[in-house]
Design a protein around this motif. Structure first.
Motif, PDB file in Angstrom:
ATOM      1  N   LEU A 180      -7.011  26.305  -2.451  1.00  0.00           N
ATOM      2  CA  LEU A 180      -5.934  27.296  -2.403  1.00  0.00           C
ATOM      3  C   LEU A 180      -5.492  27.658  -3.818  1.00  0.00           C
ATOM      4  O   LEU A 180      -5.294  28.834  -4.146  1.00  0.00           O
ATOM      5  CB  LEU A 180      -4.754  26.743  -1.597  1.00  0.00           C
ATOM      6  CG  LEU A 180      -3.525  27.644  -1.483  1.00  0.00           C
ATOM      7  CD1 LEU A 180      -3.887  28.955  -0.796  1.00  0.00           C
ATOM      8  CD2 LEU A 180      -2.399  26.944  -0.724  1.00  0.00           C
ATOM      9  N   GLY A 181      -5.373  26.627  -4.661  1.00  0.00           N
ATOM     10  CA  GLY A 181      -4.990  26.872  -6.054  1.00  0.00           C
ATOM     11  C   GLY A 181      -5.999  27.772  -6.754  1.00  0.00           C
ATOM     12  O   GLY A 181      -5.632  28.704  -7.472  1.00  0.00           O
ATOM     13  N   VAL A 228      -4.511  35.864   0.961  1.00  0.00           N
ATOM     14  CA  VAL A 228      -5.286  34.653   1.211  1.00  0.00           C
ATOM     15  C   VAL A 228      -4.788  34.068   2.525  1.00  0.00           C
ATOM     16  O   VAL A 228      -3.581  33.982   2.747  1.00  0.00           O
ATOM     17  CB  VAL A 228      -5.072  33.616   0.084  1.00  0.00           C
ATOM     18  CG1 VAL A 228      -5.837  32.335   0.382  1.00  0.00           C
ATOM     19  CG2 VAL A 228      -5.482  34.190  -1.261  1.00  0.00           C
ATOM     20  N   ILE A 229      -5.719  33.719   3.413  1.00  0.00           N
ATOM     21  CA  ILE A 229      -5.320  33.110   4.680  1.00  0.00           C
ATOM     22  C   ILE A 229      -5.573  31.615   4.597  1.00  0.00           C
ATOM     23  O   ILE A 229      -6.699  31.187   4.334  1.00  0.00           O
ATOM     24  CB  ILE A 229      -6.101  33.732   5.851  1.00  0.00           C
ATOM     25  CG1 ILE A 229      -5.727  35.212   5.992  1.00  0.00           C
ATOM     26  CG2 ILE A 229      -5.821  32.983   7.148  1.00  0.00           C
ATOM     27  CD1 ILE A 229      -6.479  35.948   7.080  1.00  0.00           C
ATOM     28  N   PHE A 230      -4.526  30.833   4.778  1.00  0.00           N
ATOM     29  CA  PHE A 230      -4.681  29.373   4.749  1.00  0.00           C
ATOM     30  C   PHE A 230      -4.406  28.834   6.152  1.00  0.00           C
ATOM     31  O   PHE A 230      -3.294  28.936   6.660  1.00  0.00           O
ATOM     32  CB  PHE A 230      -3.715  28.749   3.746  1.00  0.00           C
ATOM     33  CG  PHE A 230      -3.950  27.277   3.527  1.00  0.00           C
ATOM     34  CD1 PHE A 230      -4.880  26.839   2.584  1.00  0.00           C
ATOM     35  CD2 PHE A 230      -3.274  26.318   4.275  1.00  0.00           C
ATOM     36  CE1 PHE A 230      -5.114  25.478   2.379  1.00  0.00           C
ATOM     37  CE2 PHE A 230      -3.498  24.952   4.076  1.00  0.00           C
ATOM     38  CZ  PHE A 230      -4.427  24.536   3.129  1.00  0.00           C
ATOM     39  N   VAL A 231      -5.448  28.300   6.771  1.00  0.00           N
ATOM     40  CA  VAL A 231      -5.277  27.717   8.110  1.00  0.00           C
ATOM     41  C   VAL A 231      -4.878  26.262   7.929  1.00  0.00           C
ATOM     42  O   VAL A 231      -5.693  25.421   7.553  1.00  0.00           O
ATOM     43  CB  VAL A 231      -6.566  27.841   8.943  1.00  0.00           C
ATOM     44  CG1 VAL A 231      -6.328  27.301  10.345  1.00  0.00           C
ATOM     45  CG2 VAL A 231      -7.035  29.283   8.982  1.00  0.00           C
ATOM     46  N   ALA A 252     -10.415  39.264   3.211  1.00  0.00           N
ATOM     47  CA  ALA A 252      -9.415  38.239   2.868  1.00  0.00           C
ATOM     48  C   ALA A 252     -10.075  36.866   2.916  1.00  0.00           C
ATOM     49  O   ALA A 252     -10.855  36.570   3.811  1.00  0.00           O
ATOM     50  CB  ALA A 252      -8.246  38.302   3.847  1.00  0.00           C
ATOM     51  N   GLU A 253      -9.760  36.046   1.922  1.00  0.00           N
ATOM     52  CA  GLU A 253     -10.357  34.709   1.888  1.00  0.00           C
ATOM     53  C   GLU A 253      -9.682  33.813   2.938  1.00  0.00           C
ATOM     54  O   GLU A 253      -8.475  33.856   3.103  1.00  0.00           O
ATOM     55  CB  GLU A 253     -10.162  34.119   0.486  1.00  0.00           C
ATOM     56  CG  GLU A 253     -10.964  32.873   0.256  1.00  0.00           C
ATOM     57  CD  GLU A 253     -11.088  32.542  -1.229  1.00  0.00           C
ATOM     58  OE1 GLU A 253     -10.652  33.359  -2.063  1.00  0.00           O
ATOM     59  OE2 GLU A 253     -11.634  31.463  -1.525  1.00  0.00           O
ATOM     60  N   ILE A 254     -10.485  33.042   3.655  1.00  0.00           N
ATOM     61  CA  ILE A 254      -9.924  32.142   4.668  1.00  0.00           C
ATOM     62  C   ILE A 254     -10.182  30.700   4.253  1.00  0.00           C
ATOM     63  O   ILE A 254     -11.326  30.305   4.046  1.00  0.00           O
ATOM     64  CB  ILE A 254     -10.554  32.396   6.054  1.00  0.00           C
ATOM     65  CG1 ILE A 254     -10.375  33.858   6.458  1.00  0.00           C
ATOM     66  CG2 ILE A 254      -9.926  31.481   7.102  1.00  0.00           C
ATOM     67  CD1 ILE A 254     -11.017  34.219   7.780  1.00  0.00           C
ATOM     68  N   LEU A 255      -9.108  29.935   4.105  1.00  0.00           N
ATOM     69  CA  LEU A 255      -9.238  28.540   3.678  1.00  0.00           C
ATOM     70  C   LEU A 255      -8.665  27.630   4.763  1.00  0.00           C
ATOM     71  O   LEU A 255      -7.797  28.036   5.522  1.00  0.00           O
ATOM     72  CB  LEU A 255      -8.463  28.324   2.376  1.00  0.00           C
ATOM     73  CG  LEU A 255      -8.887  29.188   1.198  1.00  0.00           C
ATOM     74  CD1 LEU A 255      -7.881  29.067   0.068  1.00  0.00           C
ATOM     75  CD2 LEU A 255     -10.277  28.786   0.732  1.00  0.00           C
ATOM     76  N   LEU A 271       1.101  39.255  -4.081  1.00  0.00           N
ATOM     77  CA  LEU A 271       0.044  38.303  -3.726  1.00  0.00           C
ATOM     78  C   LEU A 271       0.613  37.386  -2.643  1.00  0.00           C
ATOM     79  O   LEU A 271       1.619  36.728  -2.860  1.00  0.00           O
ATOM     80  CB  LEU A 271      -0.342  37.519  -4.984  1.00  0.00           C
ATOM     81  CG  LEU A 271      -1.246  36.302  -4.867  1.00  0.00           C
ATOM     82  CD1 LEU A 271      -2.530  36.655  -4.162  1.00  0.00           C
ATOM     83  CD2 LEU A 271      -1.555  35.753  -6.248  1.00  0.00           C
ATOM     84  N   CYS A 272      -0.027  37.400  -1.480  1.00  0.00           N
ATOM     85  CA  CYS A 272       0.527  36.652  -0.348  1.00  0.00           C
ATOM     86  C   CYS A 272      -0.447  35.594   0.150  1.00  0.00           C
ATOM     87  O   CYS A 272      -1.648  35.833   0.225  1.00  0.00           O
ATOM     88  CB  CYS A 272       0.823  37.579   0.829  1.00  0.00           C
ATOM     89  SG  CYS A 272       2.119  38.763   0.527  1.00  0.00           S
ATOM     90  N   VAL A 273       0.089  34.448   0.503  1.00  0.00           N
ATOM     91  CA  VAL A 273      -0.683  33.446   1.236  1.00  0.00           C
ATOM     92  C   VAL A 273      -0.134  33.429   2.648  1.00  0.00           C
ATOM     93  O   VAL A 273       1.042  33.161   2.862  1.00  0.00           O
ATOM     94  CB  VAL A 273      -0.556  32.048   0.614  1.00  0.00           C
ATOM     95  CG1 VAL A 273      -1.282  31.020   1.479  1.00  0.00           C
ATOM     96  CG2 VAL A 273      -1.109  32.036  -0.799  1.00  0.00           C
ATOM     97  N   MET A 274      -1.000  33.768   3.594  1.00  0.00           N
ATOM     98  CA  MET A 274      -0.577  33.775   4.989  1.00  0.00           C
ATOM     99  C   MET A 274      -0.958  32.421   5.590  1.00  0.00           C
ATOM    100  O   MET A 274      -2.136  32.079   5.641  1.00  0.00           O
ATOM    101  CB  MET A 274      -1.327  34.901   5.679  1.00  0.00           C
ATOM    102  CG  MET A 274      -1.272  34.836   7.154  1.00  0.00           C
ATOM    103  SD  MET A 274      -0.262  36.198   7.703  1.00  0.00           S
ATOM    104  CE  MET A 274      -0.079  35.743   9.403  1.00  0.00           C
ATOM    105  N   VAL A 275       0.048  31.670   6.013  1.00  0.00           N
ATOM    106  CA  VAL A 275      -0.219  30.325   6.542  1.00  0.00           C
ATOM    107  C   VAL A 275      -0.307  30.395   8.066  1.00  0.00           C
ATOM    108  O   VAL A 275       0.606  30.893   8.727  1.00  0.00           O
ATOM    109  CB  VAL A 275       0.895  29.345   6.128  1.00  0.00           C
ATOM    110  CG1 VAL A 275       0.556  27.939   6.606  1.00  0.00           C
ATOM    111  CG2 VAL A 275       1.093  29.363   4.626  1.00  0.00           C
ATOM    112  N   LEU A 276      -1.430  29.941   8.594  1.00  0.00           N
ATOM    113  CA  LEU A 276      -1.607  29.887  10.048  1.00  0.00           C
ATOM    114  C   LEU A 276      -1.655  28.425  10.468  1.00  0.00           C
ATOM    115  O   LEU A 276      -1.975  27.550   9.673  1.00  0.00           O
ATOM    116  CB  LEU A 276      -2.915  30.561  10.466  1.00  0.00           C
ATOM    117  CG  LEU A 276      -3.142  32.002  10.051  1.00  0.00           C
ATOM    118  CD1 LEU A 276      -4.505  32.479  10.537  1.00  0.00           C
ATOM    119  CD2 LEU A 276      -2.058  32.889  10.631  1.00  0.00           C
TER     120      LEU A 276
END
Ligand SMILES: Nc1nc2c(ncn2[C@@H]2O[C@H](COP(=O)(O)OP(=O)(O)OP(=O)(O)O)[C@@H](O)[C@H]2O)c(=O)[nH]1
Ligand SMILES: Nc1nc2c(ncn2[C@@H]2O[C@H](COP(=O)(O)OP(=O)(O)OP(=O)(O)O)[C@@H](O)[C@H]2O)c(=O)[nH]1
Ligand SMILES: [Mg+2]
Ligand SMILES: [Mg+2]
Lengths: 694, 289
Positions: A407-408, A312-315, A348-351, A281-286
């Motif tokens: 994100l949580g 999960v993509i976290f901007v 993929a979810e984008i937050l 399970l990865c959170v990709m931080v942009l």
């Protein structure tokens, strides 16, 4: 306000602030549910289910036959050991570490900085039940071999990202590694050789300690504020593990921070890519400032064989946008368009959010945000908050706006439906079997008491029975897996050939039509699809074989109760356990030369003269490029899955053997029975391990 | 693409380069004193925009080399798929000294990677923009490595978004680190806070504090030196482009009186100040009061 006193005590800067919040007994875990900075409440349901299961098991184990009690202990141990992992990835300075700290509720725990900083894959093991005095840390150093492997097995993000000069990167990484080794040798002196391969363990976990191991440190900056120890061991540290008490957390959780990719010091990237192999399970931080560059796409491609719902993509850093309200939707649209265009996981979810806002909410330092960030926050608040939320605690509001709670939720939801659901399913099946065995045992006991002539098999007969069943079932399973494996290999072979034929035909056609001056490219997607489907066919076949074996084992054990124990129709219907799941074929994400539209390919092309030479070399090239991928797919995926299925069968038989043996040994006093049962279990486990080679 | 004489003047060509969203267009507008280049938070995806001095006008060069007029308010109608280059004429003072090209950003997965390969031989000085918050990454370093040494020696690395690094200490640390890792790859490294400079419009003090004055001065030196070198090339056939050293401000102050040199006051309207140029801020600092 820092709510977690266990961490606050390590944090010099927050000492005064948190003194009042400390409970009287400094070693008592704080009361859960106190913090507004909870972000994993989404795991509450899972935690409740696990608790229920644990209660069920405790009930079953209570006063149970020792053999059953031992199995219960094992299952409860599995429940307690459950620790889903989420891995944070992204480019250098996207804000990964800051986010991790916010997720833990302890800004300043892991070192973050304006310059490239994290240098070690750092696992934070967050545990609700861990007492402050039990917090500890361990830092493992590279061994020489691991250092070398870092390069040979490292990733090729540069190529995936079509980064300029990617074809020469490996040589550069090697040079950087040599330089790094030399530097460590200078810095650590003679100790250096001794440290390699070792682990430093501590019964504590402080920022000063962590700083020595996991961050780069400045070598261009002389300043009293930085300890001389900062980054002292960073270059030789392979992994860091921190065990942290986190009373509000519903279940254990491991958060992994990784070094950023695309730093000019490319070893950090290699370390991260290596760590991604095991990531589920990865959170990709942009960074909002430059969301989704070609390097980010390279990283996404690398993990895209992870099921896309587990990305999960976290901007991050939206506070740095000049006008977040207007720009965030633009950024989202542009990310979605790019993902779509490149066939990347679109669902993929984008937050969106800001680790910086989160950090200031936790520290209660909103006055320190700085003008721009504060202004952005106000604008964002106006756009994001429904009127109903007005009048809320400002810290809670900022926390909400930071995107951390969302994100949580995203993480919790994926755990609940993934690893959590699997754990529950497994444990339920095991619990039901225990209940059935227990009932059978009770029936036997009543029979014995009632003087019904019980026909209990002798221990050695049972042992022989299990040995026979195991040998036979395993042989059967192995044969079916071997057949599947052969089919897999020939399918892979065929995929190769088909692809090569088609590609070469296209190449010849191109040469006939355009000659050699026009550079030709060919999309290798087809090859990947063929390989993926070969793997999927294998997984299906192996799963079917495994299911059949487990089913047969369960039935035969029922039969054992029926015939050997003379229980007839009252024999328990033992259920087979669920199958383990197969790992996603990450190796397929690896770049091959055909992916490289840039200089590499041009060079290959220009070097060749004559059509035949091109065709021959092309065939060889395809073979050389794909062989390692196929090898990884075979070893790390296909064989690993087969081994897991086999281990499941052995584990199941071992557990059942322990229980059945225990029940049969009714005459022996409980203590002895317990020992026997656990010995039997251990024996079969060792045997199973020996067979599966783990 | 070769710039035809029709679109190019004889002036030195300064190119704004860097990854997308690094601040190239923001810097262009600052230099031109006018909001000519489109600016946005996501990748802009327009073809190279060439700015040259002249009566306000705009046209585009199609892929086949033909040209047609373009509405300056609608640059986006000229997409990279159809247009090789956009040319805009403006009366900006800056353009008296040089031509300026605002390049599409690199590292945008949606843009071809090689738009600038063909333009590069014509460029006399590159202002490579890198954002301070994620300064100088491998994807930039690797591209820059492919640029020829003589051009590198005449180019400046502009560390933009310096206003997003909040403390003086951190600003210095970022700058130090970048300087260390680009050692020998650029003539100089200069910090800049472009957005605050743009917002403050004509306030000379702000231009000083944001590092923009220092940047313009340094650029002027490079252009002057370049122009001087060109003059020499005319006279001495064997003269090759010399790498500049860091201590030659004289070229700015004593600009030659004739030829290309006479246009050499490289100052955007808003930056021209009476004699204030001697009080330059230190390059490294770029601090905000
Ligand atoms: N304004 C703002 N700054 C942030 C945000 N997140 C992180 N930062 C700052 O950005 C810098 C980099 O943050 P880190 O957390 O170290 O970034 P990272 O991704 O872990 O970096 P590496 O470990 O070097 O790859 C630090 O100075 C942080 O304080 C954010 O959301 N907004
Ligand atoms: N705060 C701050 N923002 C900046 C600075 N420089 C640029 N920006 C912002 O960064 C964003 C992108 O700026 P652009 O000038 O469009 O960047 P670009 O390099 O031209 O981008 P492309 O044309 O897409 O390659 C805009 O929102 C600018 O306002 C700076 O120094 N400080
Ligand atoms: Mg970090
Ligand atoms: Mg632009």
């Amino acid at each position: 306000m820092m709510r977690d006193p266990t961490l606050a005590r390590q944090d010099k800067r927050h000492d005064d602030m948190t003194q009042a919040a400390q409970p009287l007994d400094p070693d008592a875990p704080a009361e859960p549910g106190a913090s507004i900075f909870d972000m994993f409440a989404g795991l509450d349901d899972l935690a409740a289910r696990i608790d229920d299961l644990d209660d069920d098991l405790a009930g079953i184990g209570d006063g149970a036959h020792p053999a059953i009690a031992a199995a219960v202990l094992d299952l409860r141990q599995d429940l307690r050991a459950f620790e889903p992992t989420v891995t944070m990835i992204g480019q250098v300075k996207a804000g990964k570490t800051t986010l991790v700290n916010a997720m833990v509720g302890s800004p300043g725990l892991l070192p973050a900085d304006v310059n490239p900083w994290t240098s070690v894959v750092t696992a934070l093991h967050l545990q609700p039940d861990l007492r402050p005095s039990e917090q500890r840390s361990a830092f493992r150093f590279f061994s020489n071999e691991e250092w070398d492997r870092l390069i040979t097995r490292g990733g090729r993000v540069g190529e995936l990202a079509n980064r300029a000069g990617a074809e020469d990167e490996l040589a550069k990484v090697r040079a950087q590694l040599d330089e790094m080794r030399a530097k460590s040798r200078r810095r650590l002196g003679r100790k250096f050789e001794m440290l390699l391969g070792q682990t430093h363990e501590y019964d504590m976990m402080t920022e000063a300690l962590i700083e020595r191991y996991v961050c780069m440190g400045d070598d261009f900056w002389e300043d009293d504020a930085n300890g001389v120890d900062q980054g002292r061991y960073a270059d030789i540290t392979r992994s860091a593990d921190l065990w942290i008490g986190k009373p509000d957390l519903p279940v254990n959780l491991c958060i992994q921070d990784t070094p950023g990719v695309n730093d000019t010091f490319m070893i950090r990237e290699q370390i991260t890519i290596n760590a991604l192999r095991g990531a589920k399970l990865c959170v990709m931080v942009l960074s909002a400032q430059q969301a989704l560059s070609s390097v980010d796409m390279g990283l996404i491609r690398l993990v895209s064989n992870v099921r896309s719902r587990d990305l999960v993509i976290f901007v991050n850093r939206i506070d740095e946008l000049a006008d977040p309200v207007r720009e965030v939707p633009q950024i989202e649209a542009s990310i979605r368009a790019t993902l779509r265009k490149f066939d990347a996981p679109t669902e993929a979810e984008i937050l969106f959010g800001s680790g910086y806002w989160a950090q200031h909410a936790i520290e209660d330092t909103l006055h320190d945000l700085g003008e721009d960030s504060a202004e952005a926050l106000l604008d964002w608040a106006e756009a994001q908050l429904p009127d109903s939320r007005e009048g809320l605690d400002p810290l809670e509001t900022v926390w909400h706006l930071s995107g951390l709670p969302a994100l949580g939720d995203a993480i919790a939801q994926r755990i609940a439906h993934g690893a959590g659901a699997r754990l529950v399913e497994r444990t339920c099946a095991a619990r039901d079997n225990l209940l059935r065995s227990q009932e059978a045992g009770a029936g036997l006991a009543i029979d014995i008491k009632a003087g019904v002539p019980a026909k209990l098999p002798a221990p050695q007969d049972l042992a022989a029975w299990f040995r026979e069943a195991e040998t036979r079932l395993a042989a059967d399973l192995d044969a079916r897996i071997a057949a599947g494996h052969a089919a897999f290999l020939s399918r892979v072979d065929r995929a190769h050939r088909t692809f090569l034929d088609r590609a070469t035909a296209a190449l010849v056609q191109h040469l006939d039509a355009w000659g050699q001056d026009d550079i030709w490219t060919y999309d290798p997607t087809g090859l990947r699809m063929l390989l993926r489907s070969a793997y999927q066919v294998f997984v299906r076949a192996t799963a079917e074989a495994g299911e059949a074996a487990l089913h047969a084992a369960a039935q035969e054990i029922s039969g054992l109760y029926r015939d050997q124990f003379g229980m007839g129709g009252r024999a328990p219907a033992i259920l087979p356990p669920p199958l383990p799941s197969a790992d996603p074929p990450i190796a397929l994400g690896q770049t091959i030369a055909l992916d490289l539209r840039g200089t590499w390919w041009t060079r290959f092309w220009r070097k060749r003269r004559g059509h035949q030479a091109l065709c021959d070399d092309f065939a060889r090239l395809i073979h050389e490029e794909t062989a390692p991928i196929v090898e990884t797919l075979r070893r790390d995926n296909a064989e690993a899955f087969a081994a897991a299925v086999r281990a499941e069968l052995f584990g199941f038989l071992a557990t059942q053997r322990g229980i059945v043996t225990g029940l049969a040994d009714e005459s022996t006093p409980p203590r002895r029975t317990e020992r026997l049962a656990s010995e039997a279990r251990r024996d079969s486990l060792t045997e199973a391990q020996a067979r599966t080679g783990t | 693409m070769t710039l035809t004489n029709k679109s190019r003047s004889r002036k030195p060509l300064v190119a704004l380069m860097g990854e997308f969203s690094a601040g190239k267009s923001t810097l262009a507008n600052l230099l031109l004193g006018e909001a000519l280049s489109p600016i946005q938070a996501t990748a802009t995806q327009v073809p190279p925009i060439l700015y040259r001095h002249g009566e306000a006008a705009a046209f585009r060069t199609r892929l086949d080399g033909t040209q047609e007029p373009l509405d300056p308010g609608d640059l986006r109608s000229a997409t990279p798929g159809t247009t090789k280059m956009i040319t805009i004429q403006a009366e900006a003072d800056f353009l008296r000294a040089c031509d300026l090209v605002d390049m599409p950003g690199t590292s945008d997965p949606n843009m071809p990677a090689d738009t600038w390969d063909s333009l590069l031989p014509e460029v006399d000085c590159v202002l490579w923009c890198t954002p301070a918050t994620q300064a100088w990454r491998q994807s930039e370093a690797a591209l820059w490595e492919r640029v020829a040494q003589p051009l590198r020696d005449r180019s400046l690395l502009v560390v933009t978004r310096m206003d997003k690094i909040l403390t003086e200490r951190d600003r210095l640390r970022v700058l130090r680190r970048v300087q260390q890792s680009v050692d020998g790859l650029f003539l100089d490294v200069l910090p800049a806070m472009l957005l605050p400079a743009l917002k403050a419009a004509d306030d000379p003090q702000v231009l000083e504090e944001t590092g923009v004055s220092a940047l313009i001065d340094r650029l002027a030196e490079v252009i002057d030196a370049d122009a001087a070198a060109r003059q020499q090339t005319v006279r001495l056939v064997e003269a090759a482009a010399q790498p500049l050293t860091r201590t030659e401000p004289s070229l700015v102050q004593d600009a030659p009186e004739s030829g290309a040199g006479q246009e050499m006051r490289v100052m955007p309207r808003r930056v021209v100040m009476d004699g204030a140029r001697t009080q330059r801020p230190r390059h490294e600092a770029g601090g905000r009061a």
